[in-house]
Design a protein around this motif. Structure first.
Motif, PDB file in Angstrom:
ATOM      1  N   ASN B 310       0.842  -1.221   0.000  1.00 19.06           N
ATOM      2  CA  ASN B 310       0.000   0.000   0.000  1.00 19.06           C
ATOM      3  C   ASN B 310       0.860   1.247   0.000  1.00 19.06           C
ATOM      4  O   ASN B 310       0.630   2.178  -0.765  1.00 19.06           O
ATOM      5  CB  ASN B 310      -0.933   0.013   1.226  1.00 19.06           C
ATOM      6  N   PHE B 311       1.871   1.242   0.850  1.00 18.20           N
ATOM      7  CA  PHE B 311       2.718   2.429   0.955  1.00 18.20           C
ATOM      8  C   PHE B 311       3.448   2.688  -0.361  1.00 18.20           C
ATOM      9  O   PHE B 311       3.411   3.800  -0.906  1.00 18.20           O
ATOM     10  CB  PHE B 311       3.730   2.260   2.106  1.00 18.20           C
ATOM     11  N   ILE B 312       4.091   1.639  -0.869  1.00 18.28           N
ATOM     12  CA  ILE B 312       4.922   1.836  -2.072  1.00 18.28           C
ATOM     13  C   ILE B 312       4.051   2.156  -3.284  1.00 18.28           C
ATOM     14  O   ILE B 312       4.391   3.027  -4.090  1.00 18.28           O
ATOM     15  CB  ILE B 312       5.829   0.611  -2.288  1.00 18.28           C
ATOM     16  N   THR B 313       2.913   1.486  -3.381  1.00 19.84           N
ATOM     17  CA  THR B 313       2.011   1.769  -4.508  1.00 19.84           C
ATOM     18  C   THR B 313       1.569   3.238  -4.469  1.00 19.84           C
ATOM     19  O   THR B 313       1.597   3.926  -5.497  1.00 19.84           O
ATOM     20  CB  THR B 313       0.775   0.847  -4.458  1.00 19.84           C
ATOM     21  N   SER B 314       1.169   3.698  -3.291  1.00 24.87           N
ATOM     22  CA  SER B 314       0.671   5.072  -3.213  1.00 24.87           C
ATOM     23  C   SER B 314       1.769   6.081  -3.583  1.00 24.87           C
ATOM     24  O   SER B 314       1.514   7.053  -4.290  1.00 24.87           O
ATOM     25  CB  SER B 314       0.099   5.375  -1.824  1.00 24.87           C
ATOM     26  N   ARG B 315       2.984   5.821  -3.125  1.00 28.57           N
ATOM     27  CA  ARG B 315       4.086   6.744  -3.456  1.00 28.57           C
ATOM     28  C   ARG B 315       4.425   6.686  -4.949  1.00 28.57           C
ATOM     29  O   ARG B 315       4.688   7.698  -5.581  1.00 28.57           O
ATOM     30  CB  ARG B 315       5.341   6.404  -2.650  1.00 28.57           C
ATOM     31  N   LEU B 316       4.389   5.481  -5.494  1.00 27.24           N
ATOM     32  CA  LEU B 316       4.728   5.304  -6.909  1.00 27.24           C
ATOM     33  C   LEU B 316       3.701   6.015  -7.799  1.00 27.24           C
ATOM     34  O   LEU B 316       4.044   6.647  -8.801  1.00 27.24           O
ATOM     35  CB  LEU B 316       4.771   3.804  -7.205  1.00 27.24           C
ATOM     36  N   LEU B 317       2.428   5.925  -7.392  1.00 24.10           N
ATOM     37  CA  LEU B 317       1.374   6.531  -8.214  1.00 24.10           C
ATOM     38  C   LEU B 317       1.385   8.070  -8.155  1.00 24.10           C
ATOM     39  O   LEU B 317       0.657   8.722  -8.893  1.00 24.10           O
ATOM     40  CB  LEU B 317       0.003   5.972  -7.823  1.00 24.10           C
ATOM     41  N   GLU B 318       2.235   8.601  -7.300  1.00 27.63           N
ATOM     42  CA  GLU B 318       2.422  10.062  -7.340  1.00 27.63           C
ATOM     43  C   GLU B 318       3.219  10.464  -8.588  1.00 27.63           C
ATOM     44  O   GLU B 318       3.182  11.607  -9.020  1.00 27.63           O
ATOM     45  CB  GLU B 318       3.174  10.534  -6.084  1.00 27.63           C
ATOM     46  N   TYR B 319       3.959   9.494  -9.122  1.00 20.66           N
ATOM     47  CA  TYR B 319       4.806   9.781 -10.294  1.00 20.66           C
ATOM     48  C   TYR B 319       4.270   9.137 -11.583  1.00 20.66           C
ATOM     49  O   TYR B 319       4.570   9.592 -12.672  1.00 20.66           O
ATOM     50  CB  TYR B 319       6.218   9.229 -10.067  1.00 20.66           C
ATOM     51  N   VAL B 320       3.535   8.036 -11.409  1.00 21.13           N
ATOM     52  CA  VAL B 320       3.240   7.167 -12.552  1.00 21.13           C
ATOM     53  C   VAL B 320       1.741   7.123 -12.823  1.00 21.13           C
ATOM     54  O   VAL B 320       0.964   6.891 -11.884  1.00 21.13           O
ATOM     55  CB  VAL B 320       3.735   5.728 -12.219  1.00 21.13           C
ATOM     56  N   PRO B 321       1.318   7.331 -14.074  1.00 23.56           N
ATOM     57  CA  PRO B 321      -0.122   7.194 -14.359  1.00 23.56           C
ATOM     58  C   PRO B 321      -0.557   5.731 -14.236  1.00 23.56           C
ATOM     59  O   PRO B 321       0.230   4.822 -14.520  1.00 23.56           O
ATOM     60  CB  PRO B 321      -0.249   7.685 -15.807  1.00 23.56           C
ATOM     61  N   LYS B 322      -1.787   5.533 -13.793  1.00 21.40           N
ATOM     62  CA  LYS B 322      -2.265   4.175 -13.509  1.00 21.40           C
ATOM     63  C   LYS B 322      -2.238   3.261 -14.729  1.00 21.40           C
ATOM     64  O   LYS B 322      -2.097   2.048 -14.608  1.00 21.40           O
ATOM     65  CB  LYS B 322      -3.697   4.236 -12.964  1.00 21.40           C
ATOM     66  N   ASN B 323      -2.410   3.866 -15.919  1.00 18.70           N
ATOM     67  CA  ASN B 323      -2.521   3.016 -17.110  1.00 18.70           C
ATOM     68  C   ASN B 323      -1.203   2.322 -17.489  1.00 18.70           C
ATOM     69  O   ASN B 323      -1.184   1.416 -18.318  1.00 18.70           O
ATOM     70  CB  ASN B 323      -3.074   3.812 -18.301  1.00 18.70           C
ATOM     71  N   ILE B 324      -0.086   2.733 -16.894  1.00 19.51           N
ATOM     72  CA  ILE B 324       1.172   2.013 -17.180  1.00 19.51           C
ATOM     73  C   ILE B 324       1.706   1.297 -15.922  1.00 19.51           C
ATOM     74  O   ILE B 324       2.851   0.878 -15.865  1.00 19.51           O
ATOM     75  CB  ILE B 324       2.268   2.937 -17.771  1.00 19.51           C
ATOM     76  N   PHE B 325       0.839   1.178 -14.934  1.00 19.65           N
ATOM     77  CA  PHE B 325       1.256   0.546 -13.671  1.00 19.65           C
ATOM     78  C   PHE B 325       0.686  -0.873 -13.584  1.00 19.65           C
ATOM     79  O   PHE B 325      -0.523  -1.081 -13.687  1.00 19.65           O
ATOM     80  CB  PHE B 325       0.754   1.408 -12.503  1.00 19.65           C
ATOM     81  N   PHE B 326       1.572  -1.847 -13.408  1.00 21.86           N
ATOM     82  CA  PHE B 326       1.154  -3.256 -13.400  1.00 21.86           C
ATOM     83  C   PHE B 326       1.746  -3.979 -12.186  1.00 21.86           C
ATOM     84  O   PHE B 326       2.814  -4.577 -12.283  1.00 21.86           O
ATOM     85  CB  PHE B 326       1.614  -3.954 -14.687  1.00 21.86           C
ATOM     86  N   PRO B 327       1.061  -3.905 -11.060  1.00 17.57           N
ATOM     87  CA  PRO B 327       1.590  -4.628  -9.896  1.00 17.57           C
ATOM     88  C   PRO B 327       1.528  -6.132 -10.150  1.00 17.57           C
ATOM     89  O   PRO B 327       0.554  -6.627 -10.702  1.00 17.57           O
ATOM     90  CB  PRO B 327       0.638  -4.220  -8.764  1.00 17.57           C
ATOM     91  N   CYS B 328       2.585  -6.825  -9.796  1.00 19.94           N
ATOM     92  CA  CYS B 328       2.642  -8.273 -10.008  1.00 19.94           C
ATOM     93  C   CYS B 328       2.354  -8.943  -8.669  1.00 19.94           C
ATOM     94  O   CYS B 328       3.128  -8.802  -7.723  1.00 19.94           O
ATOM     95  CB  CYS B 328       4.029  -8.674 -10.504  1.00 19.94           C
ATOM     96  N   LEU B 329       1.243  -9.637  -8.614  1.00 15.62           N
ATOM     97  CA  LEU B 329       0.837 -10.197  -7.313  1.00 15.62           C
ATOM     98  C   LEU B 329       0.738 -11.720  -7.356  1.00 15.62           C
ATOM     99  O   LEU B 329      -0.097 -12.327  -6.696  1.00 15.62           O
ATOM    100  CB  LEU B 329      -0.495  -9.581  -6.884  1.00 15.62           C
ATOM    101  N   ILE B 330       1.617 -12.330  -8.133  1.00 15.10           N
ATOM    102  CA  ILE B 330       1.603 -13.803  -8.217  1.00 15.10           C
ATOM    103  C   ILE B 330       2.001 -14.367  -6.865  1.00 15.10           C
ATOM    104  O   ILE B 330       3.005 -13.951  -6.310  1.00 15.10           O
ATOM    105  CB  ILE B 330       2.581 -14.292  -9.298  1.00 15.10           C
TER     106      ILE B 330
END
Lengths: 278, 330
Positions: B310-330
């Motif tokens: 949650n923390f890292i995703t929220s910080r990352l999305l301050e820089y990155v638009p959601k449409n190019i963000f692909f969290p890998c949750l395998i």
């Protein structure tokens, strides 16, 4: 829980003939340590030598015998020292095996040379009878495959090696090989053998040494009943705690517990409560 | 660097075998029938071999490309991976390869042409739909480039097939061949990135993150599409400030229009792999920490993993638009 002191593994020599063994016995000051109907063992602190007799089957049996004699400790260093024939190499040259092939079984092994080999390396072919035709450019001998396959059951391949000294070639046949010649050839190679031993033992020190001392572990088994699975879990948790908190004093807390499951859970909680460092 | 080259007899005369052998003229050459004879025996220790791995030249016979696991991807529906090598020059303590292979020797499959045919067949089967091919799963895609010539061979193939994407996953700064060619628009050069402190502690033999960023900047200037892979995420007491600093440094240099995709993935290992790795490195704090088993995987305790994601995703999305963000949750 103090970590166990680092232990240097032992070196286990396997030689087929007394004339191959004698120079090693003298050089390392080995003393007779035991014998069975088939094998004689010599030893000094950190070193063992078994006299196997000729042939791959005897070499394999000798490895098993020495492993048991030396306390069945895994991941020890093993070195087969012996003689062999090669079409071209000069008499007295010593080589480490980079490939061992059992001619009869048509099966090969590849001793990983993880250290810088101080000598030449060659393919070694284990034959049933002394080879006089020297068909391929390799070392022909009679023990390596049996030695190597057996030793791989008790140690890791990087610590198991064969050193063969050329005793015959196309110019000088096996008929000229005498016990006195073999003893002289091994004596000439002692410095090289010792260098190889040091390299293997140095490499062995990179093996993980973290362990729970047996008497520490036994304290747990005497105080609580752990199933076999729980014993594995216990060992793992104690190792993790030892890594994260080497000076941990957890025994007083655990002593209050009556069930093994509570012991495991307490250890888990303790590990999870520690600050996570890299 | 390489003292021993094992060579499968069948490919002794293969031009790529000869080229590689010429690069290591002093290495001993040992012939074998199949690479498995050297690579697969039980009594081997990955940790010891990692001190001086040998190179094995081999021919791959089948399974040239494989489907990726569900949940792994960067926007496409048809995802495959392929490995021209097994094992890696680097020695990252978290790497699953340590738990997967008994040997640390590098296996290099010289028969590129067979991989090429399998890839082209798959592209044909996908018709008008896009396919994604991932390299860098069982090895680093670029680290061995001077020896393998991997990119020089495979990039022209993908340049001919714009519907097929190639991801080169790497920590390497061996980008010279890429800088010397015209950027391939359907190729993503994806760099794995971790905070400097984590890199220093856990990524032995890898180029520093600052060096990777310099390489990425050069590729960006040349017009290559970049991938940012924050994978695996490593938890420790100072992770928040360290990842925040990493993101600041990355996005100061790397501009979003150059970025094809951004992904992240928590530190997770198959249970068996973890067991093997723990035995190899029982003193590693990474394996001693707050890990637990869930559904056959070993990962950080759920609470920790969620907090970190949650923390890292929220910080990352301050820089990155959601449409190019692909969290890998395998």
């Amino acid at each position: 829980m103090p970590p166990k002191k680092l232990m240097m593994p032992d070196i286990h020599f396997v030689t087929a003939l007394p004339c191959e063994a004698q120079p090693l016995i003298e050089f390392y000051r080995l003393k007779p340590a035991g014998r069975s109907k088939s094998f004689e063992i010599y030893e000094a602190p950190g070193k063992h030598l078994v006299l196997s007799g000729v042939g791959k089957i005897r070499a394999a049996e000798a490895v098993r015998f020495l492993h048991e004699f030396a306390g069945k400790i895994r991941d020890q260093a093993w070195l087969n020292v012996g003689i062999g024939g090669h079409p071209d190499l000069k008499i007295g040259e010593g080589v480490l095996a980079h490939k061992i092939t059992d001619q009869k079984l048509a099966k090969s092994w590849y001793p990983p040379l993880v250290f810088e080999a101080p000598s030449r390396t060659e393919s070694v072919v284990t034959v049933e009878r002394a080879e006089n035709k020297y068909g391929e450019s390799c070392v022909y001998e009679m023990e390596a495959s049996g030695f190597y396959e057996a030793a791989c059951r008790f140690s890791t391949a990087e610590l198991i090696h064969c050193y063969k000294i050329i005793s015959d070639n196309r110019e000088s046949s096996t008929k000229k090989v005498s016990a006195a010649l073999v003893e002289r050839l091994v004596r000439q190679n002692l410095e090289m053998i010792d260098e190889i031993v040091k390299k293997i033992l140095t490499l062995a020190q990179a093996l993980p040494h973290a362990e729970i001392p047996a008497h520490e572990f036994q304290k747990f088994l005497e105080r609580w009943h752990f199933t076999v699975t729980e014993q594995h879990q216990l060992r793992r948790l104690l190792l993790r705690l030892q890594t994260l908190e080497p000076e941990a004093e957890i025994w007083p807390e655990l002593q209050l517990l009556t069930k093994s499951k509570d012991v495991l859970n307490t250890l888990k909680d303790r590990i999870n409560s520690l600050p996570v460092a890299l | 660097m390489i003292d021993t080259v094992y060579i499968e007899k069948e490919i002794e005369s293969h031009p790529r075998t000869k080229e590689v052998c010429e690069r290591f003229p002093k290495a001993r050459r040992v012939f074998c029938e199949r690479y498995g004879e050297v690579f697969n025996p039980n009594a081997q220790n990955f940790r010891l071999q990692k001190q001086k791995p040998a190179l094995i030249l081999a021919k791959k016979f089948d399974h040239f490309i494989l489907k990726t696991q569900k949940g792994y991807g960067i926007g496409g529906d048809h995802n495959f991976y392929f490995s021209h090598m097994l094992n890696c020059l680097y020695d990252c303590r978290y790497c699953f390869l340590q738990g997967m292979y008994r040997s640390a020797h590098f296996v290099f499959f010289v028969n590129y042409e067979d991989f090429e045919h399998a890839i082209e067949k798959q592209i044909k089967e996908a018709g008008s739909e896009e396919s994604y091919f991932f390299s860098g799963y069982d090895c680093d895609s670029l680290a061995f480039e001077p020896v393998t010539g991997f990119t020089s061979h495979f990039l022209p193939l993908f340049a001919r097939h714009p519907k097929a994407w190639l991801e080169l996953r790497t920590k390497s700064i061996q980008i010279k061949p890429l800088l010397e060619m015209k950027p391939v628009q359907n190729c993503v050069i994806a760099f794995s990135l971790t905070p400097t402190e984590i890199g220093a502690a856990l990524e032995a033999k890898t180029p520093a993150v600052t060096k990777r960023l310099e390489a990425m900047e050069k590729l960006q200037e040349r017009g290559w599409k970049l991938g940012l892979r924050f994978d695996p995420l490593i938890y420790h007491a100072q992770y928040q400030e360290q990842y925040e600093r990493l993101f600041r440094e990355v996005f100061k240099k790397i501009k979003i229009p150059s970025v094809h995709s951004v992904s992240l993935g928590p530190f997770r290992l198959p249970k068996q792999g973890y067991e093997t790795m723990f035995k190899l490195y029982p003193e590693a704090k990474l394996f001693a920490g707050p890990l637990e088993e869930r559904k056959g995987m070993v990962s950080y305790a759920q609470k920790i993993e969620e907090e970190m994601l949650n923390f890292i995703t929220s910080r990352l999305l301050e820089y990155v638009p959601k449409n190019i963000f692909f969290p890998c949750l395998i």
